[in-house]
Design a protein around this motif. Structure first.
Motif, short mmCIF file in Angstrom:
data_model
loop_
_atom_site.label_atom_id
_atom_site.label_comp_id
_atom_site.label_asym_id
_atom_site.label_seq_id
_atom_site.Cartn_x
_atom_site.Cartn_y
_atom_site.Cartn_z
N HIS A 59 17.96 47.23 14.70
CA HIS A 59 17.29 46.67 13.52
C HIS A 59 18.13 45.57 12.87
O HIS A 59 17.59 44.57 12.38
N TYR B 98 17.55 42.44 14.74
CA TYR B 98 16.28 41.83 14.37
C TYR B 98 16.40 41.12 13.02
O TYR B 98 15.87 40.01 12.84
N ALA C 209 11.24 45.77 8.53
CA ALA C 209 9.79 45.55 8.55
C ALA C 209 9.39 44.45 7.56
O ALA C 209 8.53 43.62 7.85
N ALA D 259 10.32 41.12 9.01
CA ALA D 259 9.43 40.69 10.09
C ALA D 259 8.27 39.86 9.57
O ALA D 259 7.70 39.05 10.32
N ALA E 127 4.77 39.88 14.39
CA ALA E 127 6.00 40.60 14.08
C ALA E 127 5.80 41.52 12.87
O ALA E 127 6.33 42.63 12.84
N GLY F 219 4.19 44.55 14.00
CA GLY F 219 5.18 45.38 14.70
C GLY F 219 6.06 46.15 13.73
O GLY F 219 6.37 47.32 13.96
N GLY F 220 6.46 45.50 12.65
CA GLY F 220 7.26 46.19 11.66
C GLY F 220 6.53 47.36 11.02
O GLY F 220 7.11 48.44 10.82
N GLN G 36 7.70 47.58 19.21
CA GLN G 36 8.75 46.77 19.83
C GLN G 36 8.16 45.53 20.50
O GLN G 36 8.73 44.43 20.40
N VAL H 117 7.04 42.97 17.73
CA VAL H 117 8.18 42.30 17.10
C VAL H 117 8.72 41.22 18.04
O VAL H 117 8.97 40.07 17.63
#
Length: 246
Positions: free
Chosen positions: A92, A95, A150, A153, A160, A163-164, A199, A202
């Motif tokens: 994380h 990211y 998140a 993102a 994204a 995804g978060g 995943q 993201v």
């Protein structure tokens, strides 16, 4: 060579889809061996897809730390649970660095940040009493980091961001199991379905954002024709017209 490079993203995406389908099907069928064999392959295949698309190495690193978390949690050993959580936490952070480096400005609005914070506080409050005492602080810190990821993102587009949100849902399902919440049928299936989708989204969202930014940069590098170029164009058109007149 160029054809092979162009086919690599499709090939790795297809391999990921096949392994994901095998893993999810094995969860529903209760095929433990297939589950244990397929799960550690998921994130490396997604990392290969990112590399095939020319994605940033830090994204690959984050995905591989996700693989580490998958493998450690799969052992079922309590002593490795926090280590696996730490592996996901490093992913994380990777990211978050990417979102800060490539995202469009700061987090979009204070209202959005407040909404994510409210979700974190509410879920943690509901979980708290059911968690074992030695898990409460680690879960609180990890879930805070996950919520910040998140939120970050959202800086790189809707894929994204989705995804978060799915990452939050997947890990909330895990935490709910630890806290003794009622579980849906085949809980591991839903955990892994939302996790794999999270995943992928993201990674896909970040790759799409980077590609869009590159295209805008290239477009900005093309200078529009100046007034002299336009004048030369009109003179050329006039000359062509005159040459065709009887």
């Amino acid at each position: 060579m160029r054809g092979a490079r162009a086919a690599a993203p499709a090939a790795t995406a297809a391999a990921l889809a096949v392994v994901a389908a095998v893993h999810l099907g094995a969860l529903l069928a209760g095929a433990t061996t297939a589950v244990h064999m397929s799960k550690p392959a998921l994130m490396p295949l997604l990392a290969a897809y990112v590399l095939a698309r020319g994605g940033p190495r830090l994204l690959v690193v984050g995905l591989l730390f996700g693989c580490g978390g998958d493998t450690l949690l799969q052992t079922g050993r309590e002593s490795l649970f926090l280590v696996g959580m730490g592996s996901f936490a490093v992913g994380h952070v990777c990211y978050l660095v990417l979102f800060a480096r490539h995202g469009a400005g700061a987090a979009r609005t204070y209202r959005l940040a407040a909404a994510y914070a409210a979700v974190w506080v509410t879920v943690l409050a509901l979980l708290w009493a059911g968690l074992e005492a030695d898990l409460r602080v680690p879960v609180a810190l990890y879930s805070l980091l996950l919520t910040v990821m998140a939120l970050g993102a959202t800086r790189v587009g809707p894929w994204a961001a989705a995804g978060g949100v799915l990452f939050l849902l997947s890990d909330t399902l895990i935490a709910g199991g630890l806290a003794g919440w009622p579980q849906a049928p085949a809980p591991q299936f839903w955990i892994m379905l939302t996790y794999i989708a999270a995943q992928y989204l993201v990674a896909h969202g970040l790759l799409t954002h980077l590609r869009t930014g590159q295209e805008r940069t290239k477009g900005a590098g093309r200078k529009p024709p100046g007034p002299f170029a336009a004048r030369r164009g009109r003179q050329s058109w006039t000359a062509d017209r005159a040459s065709t007149m009887p």
